[in-house]
Write a protein that holds these residues in place. Structure first.
Motif, short mmCIF file in Angstrom:
data_model
loop_
_atom_site.label_atom_id
_atom_site.label_comp_id
_atom_site.label_asym_id
_atom_site.label_seq_id
_atom_site.Cartn_x
_atom_site.Cartn_y
_atom_site.Cartn_z
N PRO A 179 0.81 -1.23 0.00
CA PRO A 179 0.00 0.00 0.00
C PRO A 179 0.85 1.28 0.00
O PRO A 179 0.44 2.29 -0.57
N LYS A 180 2.02 1.23 0.60
CA LYS A 180 2.88 2.41 0.65
C LYS A 180 3.31 2.87 -0.74
O LYS A 180 3.51 4.06 -0.97
N ASP A 181 3.45 1.93 -1.68
CA ASP A 181 3.88 2.29 -3.03
C ASP A 181 2.88 3.20 -3.73
O ASP A 181 3.25 3.96 -4.64
N PHE A 182 1.62 3.15 -3.34
CA PHE A 182 0.58 3.94 -4.02
C PHE A 182 0.41 5.32 -3.39
O PHE A 182 -0.51 6.05 -3.77
N ARG A 183 1.26 5.67 -2.44
CA ARG A 183 1.19 6.98 -1.80
C ARG A 183 2.24 7.92 -2.37
O ARG A 183 3.23 7.48 -2.95
N THR A 184 2.04 9.22 -2.16
CA THR A 184 2.97 10.23 -2.65
C THR A 184 4.30 10.12 -1.91
O THR A 184 4.34 9.92 -0.70
N SER A 185 5.41 10.24 -2.65
CA SER A 185 6.74 10.19 -2.06
C SER A 185 7.36 11.58 -2.05
O SER A 185 7.07 12.41 -2.93
N ASP A 186 8.24 11.84 -1.05
CA ASP A 186 8.94 13.12 -1.02
C ASP A 186 10.30 13.04 -1.72
O ASP A 186 11.00 14.04 -1.86
N TYR A 187 10.69 11.83 -2.15
CA TYR A 187 11.93 11.62 -2.90
C TYR A 187 13.16 12.19 -2.20
O TYR A 187 14.03 12.80 -2.82
N SER A 188 13.24 11.99 -0.91
CA SER A 188 14.38 12.48 -0.15
C SER A 188 15.50 11.45 -0.19
O SER A 188 15.38 10.36 0.35
N GLY A 189 16.59 11.77 -0.87
CA GLY A 189 17.73 10.87 -0.96
C GLY A 189 17.78 10.14 -2.28
O GLY A 189 16.77 9.69 -2.81
N LYS A 190 19.00 10.02 -2.83
CA LYS A 190 19.19 9.39 -4.14
C LYS A 190 18.79 7.92 -4.11
O LYS A 190 18.18 7.40 -5.05
N GLN A 191 19.13 7.21 -3.02
CA GLN A 191 18.81 5.80 -2.92
C GLN A 191 17.31 5.58 -2.94
O GLN A 191 16.80 4.66 -3.58
N LEU A 192 16.57 6.44 -2.24
CA LEU A 192 15.11 6.34 -2.22
C LEU A 192 14.54 6.57 -3.61
O LEU A 192 13.61 5.88 -4.03
N ARG A 193 15.11 7.53 -4.33
CA ARG A 193 14.61 7.82 -5.68
C ARG A 193 14.80 6.61 -6.60
O ARG A 193 13.91 6.27 -7.38
N MET A 194 15.97 5.97 -6.53
CA MET A 194 16.22 4.81 -7.40
C MET A 194 15.31 3.65 -7.02
O MET A 194 14.75 2.96 -7.88
N GLU A 195 15.14 3.42 -5.72
CA GLU A 195 14.24 2.35 -5.28
C GLU A 195 12.81 2.63 -5.71
O GLU A 195 12.10 1.73 -6.17
N ARG A 196 12.39 3.89 -5.60
CA ARG A 196 11.05 4.28 -6.02
C ARG A 196 10.87 4.06 -7.52
O ARG A 196 9.83 3.56 -7.97
N LEU A 197 11.87 4.42 -8.29
CA LEU A 197 11.81 4.24 -9.74
C LEU A 197 11.64 2.78 -10.10
O LEU A 197 10.74 2.42 -10.88
N VAL A 198 12.49 1.91 -9.55
CA VAL A 198 12.45 0.50 -9.91
C VAL A 198 11.13 -0.14 -9.49
O VAL A 198 10.52 -0.91 -10.25
N ARG A 199 10.64 0.18 -8.30
CA ARG A 199 9.38 -0.42 -7.84
C ARG A 199 8.19 0.08 -8.66
O ARG A 199 7.30 -0.69 -9.02
N ALA A 200 8.16 1.37 -8.97
CA ALA A 200 7.06 1.91 -9.77
C ALA A 200 7.11 1.38 -11.19
O ALA A 200 6.07 1.01 -11.78
#
Length: 410
Positions: free
Chosen positions: A117-138
């Motif tokens: 469920p967390k994947d469907f919520r808005t992200s603040d994209y804080s940190g490069k690692q979080l951005r890459m993880e968010r990209l791959v999961r989305a």
């Protein structure tokens, strides 16, 4: 695994960084899932005109100063599919810890498990690692729900994963059946996938091609507009045990090429291109009085043979006939003029190009001769690559030792 072993397995000698390749796949997924059309209709943003060549667009600023999370928008186009499969999975069964004994209906459980469920919520994209993880999961989560689902039977999973490298002719002939294809099978360890012939034989004899080690469960492949394999990037479905001993799985970007991960992707592509796949079974008629979205109706589907067989998830199963259990006839005399062989061996699974394949009618029957008199190419047979499972060579001879035997001096 040793340091950098994951990178070597997945990417081989592919130079980094991978931002450009993932960015190209992300641009495509956002367009194909419908999020790009929604951006244009609701905010006047033209997805194709954003600076994709210089950055990965996970969020954009609207004309009114509002920040839009594109990853959330893309995933939300698939949220109903994800909720339906997650609901089905809860009724279906708990997955076995070792993921052995998978049935086609388990494809939905594995696909739903790629997201939370967390994947469907808005992200603040804080940190490069979080951005890459968010990209791959989305990217992978959205593409998995755009994909046509396929399952490889347990008896063939090891052979498909360890298929020998494809020849140039077979690679050029690869055509996929859908823009996105998801392939799932029982776990095959990474050790088996990257083993040479001798090591593979040892692992099979020791029963070490499955178990609790890091393993491959399948892959996600994309096709170009003409149906050919899109080699921008592929994705392997990997499974590991987390720190608490819980089984988890994820899609991880993988390069095509002559390294372990790349060869596995090519093996999947060849099966999708040339093998026969059974259509999903037809679900039982629930009757006019049943609500198709009710729990009781869904439970009836879950318990049905067609539901277990992947009918609800539209899973196509590889139509594979295992080799005969009968022993082949023994050879009494060696052939050829070379040195006589004293031991047998195994040949790993492989594709052979240009093999005659009989043309079949609508009921699946071969319409005429394939090799005998009257065989006509293009009429009674065609030529295409054919898959040969792992085969024992010279079964009349004992196998060579895979373990060195040391004898003490007298």
């Amino acid at each position: 695994m040793r340091p950098n072993a994951w990178k070597d397995f997945l990417l081989g000698a592919e130079p980094g960084p991978w931002d450009a390749r993932l960015g190209a796949m992300w641009k495509r997924v956002v367009a194909e899932c419908g999020a790009a059309d929604k951006l244009a209709a609701e905010h006047g943003i033209v997805w194709e005109e954003l600076p994709h060549e210089t950055k990965i667009c996970l969020a954009v600023d609207t004309h009114h100063g509002e920040i839009l999370d594109i990853a959330e928008a893309a995933l939300r186009t698939r949220i109903e599919d994800w909720q339906r499969e997650a609901r089905y999975a809860r009724i279906h069964r708990s997955m076995p810890e070792d993921l052995a004994g998978l049935v086609p209906a388990d494809v939905g459980t594995l696909r739903a498990g790629l997201l939370t469920p967390k994947d469907f919520r808005t992200s603040d994209y804080s940190g490069k690692q979080l951005r890459m993880e968010r990209l791959v999961r989305a990217l992978t989560g959205t593409a998995a729900y755009l994909a046509a689902a396929h399952m490889i039977p347990a008896g063939l999973a090891l052979d498909v994963v360890t298929t020998a490298p494809l020849d140039t002719e077979t690679l050029a002939a690869l055509r996929l059946p859908a823009p996105w294809s998801l392939v799932v099978h029982e776990p095959v360890t990474l050790a088996a996938a990257q083993a040479d012939d001798t090591e593979l034989t040892r692992l099979i004899e020791a029963g070490q091609c499955a178990g609790h080690q890091p393993a491959i469960l399948g892959g996600l492949l994309a096709a170009s507009d003409d149906g050919s394999l899109d080699t921008t990037a592929g994705f392997l479905l990997l499974t590991v045990l987390d720190g608490s001993g819980r089984r988890v799985w994820m899609l991880q970007h993988t390069a095509y090429g002559d390294h372990a991960g790349g060869r596995v992707l090519h093996g999947y592509a060849a099966q999708l291109a040339f093998a026969r796949w059974l259509q999903p079974p037809t679900l039982p008629d629930l009757g006019p009085s049943s609500r198709s979205d009710s729990r009781s109706a869904l439970a009836r589907v879950v318990r049905s043979e067609a539901g277990q067989g992947g009918g609800w998830h539209h899973v196509r199963v590889l139509d594979f006939t295992p080799p005969s259990d009968d022993p082949p006839p023994e050879r009494t005399e060696p052939t050829g003029t070379g040195t006589p062989l004293t031991t047998g061996t195994w040949r790993r699974a492989h594709w052979k190009p240009g093999v005659r394949i009989g043309v079949r009618d609508m009921s699946g029957r071969i319409i005429g001769p394939v090799y005998k008199s009257g065989a006509i190419e293009g009429v009674t047979f065609t030529r295409q690559p054919r898959f040969f499972p792992r085969t024992r060579i010279r079964p009349d001879l004992p196998l060579a030792r895979t373990t060195t035997v040391y004898r003490p001096p007298h």
